[in-house]
Design a protein around this motif. Structure first.
Motif, PDB file in Angstrom:
ATOM      1  N   ILE A 221       0.839  -1.208   0.000  1.00  0.00           N
ATOM      2  CA  ILE A 221       0.000   0.000   0.000  1.00  0.00           C
ATOM      3  C   ILE A 221       0.871   1.255   0.000  1.00  0.00           C
ATOM      4  CG2 ILE A 221      -1.638   1.352   1.374  1.00  0.00           C
ATOM      5  CD1 ILE A 221      -2.875  -1.310   2.285  1.00  0.00           C
ATOM      6  N   GLU A 222       1.892   1.266   0.858  1.00  0.00           N
ATOM      7  CA  GLU A 222       2.764   2.439   0.918  1.00  0.00           C
ATOM      8  C   GLU A 222       3.494   2.640  -0.406  1.00  0.00           C
ATOM      9  OE1 GLU A 222       6.087   4.531   3.834  1.00  0.00           O
ATOM     10  OE2 GLU A 222       5.638   2.391   4.096  1.00  0.00           O
ATOM     11  N   ALA A 223       3.934   1.551  -1.024  1.00  0.00           N
ATOM     12  CA  ALA A 223       4.623   1.661  -2.311  1.00  0.00           C
ATOM     13  C   ALA A 223       3.696   2.235  -3.377  1.00  0.00           C
ATOM     14  CB  ALA A 223       5.142   0.294  -2.745  1.00  0.00           C
ATOM     15  N   TYR A 224       2.417   1.873  -3.326  1.00  0.00           N
ATOM     16  CA  TYR A 224       1.457   2.409  -4.295  1.00  0.00           C
ATOM     17  C   TYR A 224       1.300   3.919  -4.106  1.00  0.00           C
ATOM     18  CZ  TYR A 224      -2.833   3.356  -6.836  1.00  0.00           C
ATOM     19  OH  TYR A 224      -3.757   3.898  -7.699  1.00  0.00           O
ATOM     20  N   PHE A 225       1.179   4.335  -2.852  1.00  0.00           N
ATOM     21  CA  PHE A 225       1.046   5.773  -2.596  1.00  0.00           C
ATOM     22  C   PHE A 225       2.270   6.532  -3.091  1.00  0.00           C
ATOM     23  CE2 PHE A 225      -1.978   4.824   1.119  1.00  0.00           C
ATOM     24  CZ  PHE A 225      -3.093   5.131   0.350  1.00  0.00           C
ATOM     25  N   THR A 226       3.440   5.987  -2.870  1.00  0.00           N
ATOM     26  CA  THR A 226       4.674   6.624  -3.335  1.00  0.00           C
ATOM     27  C   THR A 226       4.682   6.732  -4.854  1.00  0.00           C
ATOM     28  OG1 THR A 226       5.918   5.780  -1.426  1.00  0.00           O
ATOM     29  CG2 THR A 226       7.187   6.459  -3.364  1.00  0.00           C
ATOM     30  N   ALA A 227       4.209   5.673  -5.505  1.00  0.00           N
ATOM     31  CA  ALA A 227       4.206   5.647  -6.975  1.00  0.00           C
ATOM     32  C   ALA A 227       3.283   6.699  -7.569  1.00  0.00           C
ATOM     33  CB  ALA A 227       3.813   4.258  -7.473  1.00  0.00           C
ATOM     34  N   ILE A 228       2.203   7.030  -6.866  1.00  0.00           N
ATOM     35  CA  ILE A 228       1.263   8.033  -7.402  1.00  0.00           C
ATOM     36  C   ILE A 228       1.533   9.418  -6.814  1.00  0.00           C
ATOM     37  CG2 ILE A 228      -0.528   6.314  -7.853  1.00  0.00           C
ATOM     38  CD1 ILE A 228      -2.023   7.388  -5.359  1.00  0.00           C
ATOM     39  N   GLY A 229       2.641   9.552  -6.072  1.00  0.00           N
ATOM     40  CA  GLY A 229       3.035  10.863  -5.576  1.00  0.00           C
ATOM     41  C   GLY A 229       2.373  11.317  -4.304  1.00  0.00           C
ATOM     42  N   LYS A 230       1.775  10.385  -3.563  1.00  0.00           N
ATOM     43  CA  LYS A 230       1.138  10.736  -2.294  1.00  0.00           C
ATOM     44  C   LYS A 230       2.154  10.620  -1.160  1.00  0.00           C
ATOM     45  CE  LYS A 230      -3.229  11.585  -3.325  1.00  0.00           C
ATOM     46  NZ  LYS A 230      -3.887  12.866  -2.965  1.00  0.00           N
ATOM     47  N   GLN A 231       2.334  11.708  -0.419  1.00  0.00           N
ATOM     48  CA  GLN A 231       3.240  11.713   0.713  1.00  0.00           C
ATOM     49  C   GLN A 231       2.427  11.910   1.988  1.00  0.00           C
ATOM     50  OE1 GLN A 231       6.538  11.090   0.450  1.00  0.00           O
ATOM     51  NE2 GLN A 231       6.266  10.839  -1.770  1.00  0.00           N
ATOM     52  N   TYR A 232       2.281  10.844   2.739  1.00  0.00           N
ATOM     53  CA  TYR A 232       1.487  10.904   3.960  1.00  0.00           C
ATOM     54  C   TYR A 232       2.380  10.847   5.194  1.00  0.00           C
ATOM     55  CZ  TYR A 232      -2.782  10.002   1.258  1.00  0.00           C
ATOM     56  OH  TYR A 232      -3.840  10.086   0.384  1.00  0.00           O
ATOM     57  N   SER A 233       1.929  11.497   6.254  1.00  0.00           N
ATOM     58  CA  SER A 233       2.585  11.315   7.550  1.00  0.00           C
ATOM     59  C   SER A 233       2.316   9.894   8.024  1.00  0.00           C
ATOM     60  CB  SER A 233       2.024  12.313   8.567  1.00  0.00           C
ATOM     61  OG  SER A 233       0.665  12.010   8.860  1.00  0.00           O
ATOM     62  N   ASP A 234       3.074   9.451   9.024  1.00  0.00           N
ATOM     63  CA  ASP A 234       2.851   8.106   9.555  1.00  0.00           C
ATOM     64  C   ASP A 234       1.433   7.957  10.099  1.00  0.00           C
ATOM     65  OD1 ASP A 234       5.301   7.188   8.838  1.00  0.00           O
ATOM     66  OD2 ASP A 234       6.175   7.222  10.852  1.00  0.00           O
ATOM     67  N   GLN A 235       0.921   8.991  10.722  1.00  0.00           N
ATOM     68  CA  GLN A 235      -0.442   8.928  11.256  1.00  0.00           C
ATOM     69  C   GLN A 235      -1.455   8.761  10.131  1.00  0.00           C
ATOM     70  OE1 GLN A 235      -1.664  12.362  13.529  1.00  0.00           O
ATOM     71  NE2 GLN A 235      -3.499  11.354  14.305  1.00  0.00           N
ATOM     72  N   GLU A 236      -1.292   9.518   9.061  1.00  0.00           N
ATOM     73  CA  GLU A 236      -2.208   9.413   7.917  1.00  0.00           C
ATOM     74  C   GLU A 236      -2.060   8.062   7.230  1.00  0.00           C
ATOM     75  OE1 GLU A 236      -2.383  14.084   6.450  1.00  0.00           O
ATOM     76  OE2 GLU A 236      -0.628  12.841   5.968  1.00  0.00           O
ATOM     77  N   TRP A 240      -4.882   4.999   6.515  1.00  0.00           N
ATOM     78  CA  TRP A 240      -5.272   4.405   5.241  1.00  0.00           C
ATOM     79  C   TRP A 240      -4.974   2.910   5.182  1.00  0.00           C
ATOM     80  CZ3 TRP A 240      -8.897   6.600   3.012  1.00  0.00           C
ATOM     81  CH2 TRP A 240      -8.991   7.983   2.904  1.00  0.00           C
ATOM     82  N   ILE A 241      -3.861   2.496   5.781  1.00  0.00           N
ATOM     83  CA  ILE A 241      -3.581   1.061   5.826  1.00  0.00           C
ATOM     84  C   ILE A 241      -4.666   0.337   6.607  1.00  0.00           C
ATOM     85  CG2 ILE A 241      -1.992  -0.684   6.762  1.00  0.00           C
ATOM     86  CD1 ILE A 241       0.309   1.269   6.138  1.00  0.00           C
ATOM     87  N   THR A 242      -5.101   0.932   7.698  1.00  0.00           N
ATOM     88  CA  THR A 242      -6.177   0.343   8.503  1.00  0.00           C
ATOM     89  C   THR A 242      -7.472   0.290   7.707  1.00  0.00           C
ATOM     90  OG1 THR A 242      -5.162   1.115  10.565  1.00  0.00           O
ATOM     91  CG2 THR A 242      -7.500   0.579  10.633  1.00  0.00           C
ATOM     92  N   GLU A 243      -7.792   1.362   7.006  1.00  0.00           N
ATOM     93  CA  GLU A 243      -9.012   1.396   6.191  1.00  0.00           C
ATOM     94  C   GLU A 243      -8.987   0.339   5.088  1.00  0.00           C
ATOM     95  OE1 GLU A 243     -12.004   3.734   5.956  1.00  0.00           O
ATOM     96  OE2 GLU A 243     -11.423   3.356   8.031  1.00  0.00           O
ATOM     97  N   LEU A 244      -7.796   0.040   4.588  1.00  0.00           N
ATOM     98  CA  LEU A 244      -7.657  -0.850   3.434  1.00  0.00           C
ATOM     99  C   LEU A 244      -7.193  -2.258   3.829  1.00  0.00           C
ATOM    100  CD1 LEU A 244      -5.869   1.793   1.194  1.00  0.00           C
ATOM    101  CD2 LEU A 244      -8.222   0.992   0.897  1.00  0.00           C
ATOM    102  N   ARG A 245      -7.314  -2.605   5.085  1.00  0.00           N
ATOM    103  CA  ARG A 245      -6.813  -3.904   5.556  1.00  0.00           C
ATOM    104  C   ARG A 245      -7.589  -5.081   4.979  1.00  0.00           C
ATOM    105  NH1 ARG A 245     -10.067  -1.833   9.478  1.00  0.00           N
ATOM    106  NH2 ARG A 245     -11.355  -3.248  10.742  1.00  0.00           N
ATOM    107  N   PHE A 246      -8.740  -4.811   4.359  1.00  0.00           N
ATOM    108  CA  PHE A 246      -9.485  -5.890   3.708  1.00  0.00           C
ATOM    109  C   PHE A 246      -8.647  -6.531   2.602  1.00  0.00           C
ATOM    110  CE2 PHE A 246     -10.404  -2.255   1.010  1.00  0.00           C
ATOM    111  CZ  PHE A 246     -10.421  -2.782  -0.275  1.00  0.00           C
ATOM    112  N   LEU A 247      -7.701  -5.788   2.038  1.00  0.00           N
ATOM    113  CA  LEU A 247      -6.843  -6.333   0.986  1.00  0.00           C
ATOM    114  C   LEU A 247      -6.007  -7.485   1.523  1.00  0.00           C
ATOM    115  CD1 LEU A 247      -5.676  -2.914  -0.495  1.00  0.00           C
ATOM    116  CD2 LEU A 247      -7.258  -4.526  -1.575  1.00  0.00           C
TER     117      LEU A 247
END
Length: 411
Positions: A221-236, A240-247
């Motif tokens: 998930i983090e690698a995908y965000f990096t690939a699309i240019g999204k820079q999130y804080s650890d809290q953010e 999102w990882i928690t929201e997407l844990r169904f994956l």
């Protein structure tokens, strides 16, 4: 001076079984162990007050955050108020427990069953100061003693009976449900997410995990965000990882279903217990024997009647599942997908089990069939595995670790 511990139970049958064996292990070491059952919260709180007021409680032991927020007055946390260490063993990935971990008692000591989970905790929950690795442990059933429905007797000696390999009627046993049906309840409204294209993320991350099953879900998930240019804080990012844990659950379920399906479609009779399997399109295959859902104690007994216990990890890449140890303690041959932790520990002690790599899962039927054709080899590996598990991976060894590293220091 003997240590006094408090155990919390009453939510899940599996955890109740863990508590029974773990408390027994501490008692063998001379500790005083009390249990409260929060199925009856009123009595549980009364008993808790009595224990705390009449004795010095050296620690409370819980699994999956049970009882983390108990309070006598509805405001102050009991464990913080009385400065009681709260030993919390997470049997699943921390992203399943975001809220309780955010509000964990200040006295928390968190144990994770995968080394990657320890890293996750240290990165995303820095306010929790004590985090450690404690791999899953196994339990051994004593099948010579009759137990009531849904129960079993745990082995309390070194010489419990286990049927010989040729006497076991189940060729291959898989005990565990299909998590994709659980995952359906975890999927957020992807169309409501405006930060990014959640549908594209879902497709890309699942594809990435299928192609590279050695990856963790959070890394993908983090690698995908990096690939699309999204820079999130650890809290953010944690949000999102928690929201997407169904994956994660879908990836687990995919390989779990594949492992069983490959066997039955290649003529290997496989017995399965757990939810969801009857919904598979191939469930009518005559080699597929479905037993429905059973309680954890029954699984321990079933393993004693199985030649092979098949396991696929719950996406543990640097840890172990208790299904592996339980199978070894039943003197079955355990066949499991691999992890870094398994490679570093289990395969340095002779052949204690058999492993396969998820990218080569198509070879699993041949591997299983070869073992079934050589029962003496299965028995030899199973015996080695049993001795190793008995000496290194029971709740007694976990109790000794916790005592030495967290209780003995307070003597």
């Amino acid at each position: 001076m003997a240590k006094t511990l408090l155990f919390i139970q009453g939510i899940y049958d599996t955890i109740d079984l863990f508590v029974e064996d773990f408390a027994s292990a501490f008692q063998q070491m001379g500790c005083v162990c009390h249990k409260i059952d929060i199925r009856d919260k009123e009595n549980a709180m009364q008993n808790l007050r009595t224990y705390i007021e009449e004795e010095i409680i050296d620690g409370v032991v819980s699994f999956n955050n049970i009882g983390y927020n108990l309070s006598f007055d509805g405001q102050s946390n009991i464990w913080e108020e009385r400065v009681i260490p709260y030993f919390n063993i997470l049997m699943d990935h921390p992203f399943h427990y975001a809220n309780p971990l955010e509000h964990a008692p200040e006295t928390s000591v968190i144990f994770c069953t995968d080394r990657n989970h320890v890293n996750y905790m240290k990165r995303f929950y820095p306010q929790i100061k004590q985090v450690d690795f404690m791999p899953h442990a196994g339990m051994e059933a004593d099948i010579t003693k009759h137990a009531s429905a849904g129960r079993c007797h745990l082995c309390s000696s070194s010489g419990c009976y286990h049927p010989a390999m040729e006497e076991r009627p189940i060729d291959v046993l898989y005990a565990g449900g299909l998590s994709k049906y659980v995952a359906e309840g975890l999927v957020p409204d992807l169309g409501e997410i405006r930060e990014f294209d959640a549908f594209a993320l879902t497709q890309e991350v699942l594809s990435d995990l299928m192609r590279h099953p050695e990856k963790t879900t959070e890394d993908s998930i983090e690698a995908y965000f990096t690939a699309i240019g999204k820079q999130y804080s650890d809290q953010e990012l944690n949000h999102w990882i928690t929201e997407l844990r169904f994956l994660d659950a879908y990836a687990v379920s995919f390989y779990r279903e594949q492992s069983v399906r490959l066997l039955v479609e290649n003529g290997i009779q496989t017995t399965v217990f757990g939810g969801g399997w009857n919904q598979c399109e191939w469930a009518q295959n005559p080699n597929f024997i479905y037993g429905g859902k059973v309680l954890a104690p029954q699984v321990l007994e079933l393993m004693n009647h199985s030649k092979i216990v098949l396991n696929t990890m719950t996406w543990y890449k640097n840890g172990i599942h208790d299904r592996i140890i339980n199978g070894m303690l039943a003197k079955a041959l355990v066949v499991t997908d691999n992890s870094k932790y398994l490679k570093e520990t289990f395969f340095t002690n002779g052949q204690t089990l058999a492993a396969f790599e998820l990218p080569q899962i198509q070879n699993l039927p041949v591997q299983i069939q070869n073992f079934l054709l050589h029962p003496d080899l299965m028995a030899e590996i199973a015996e080695t595995g049993y001795e190793y598990a008995k000496n290194c991976h029971t709740w007694l060894q976990r109790a000794e670790y916790l005592y030495k590293n967290y209780l003995k220091k307070t003597t």
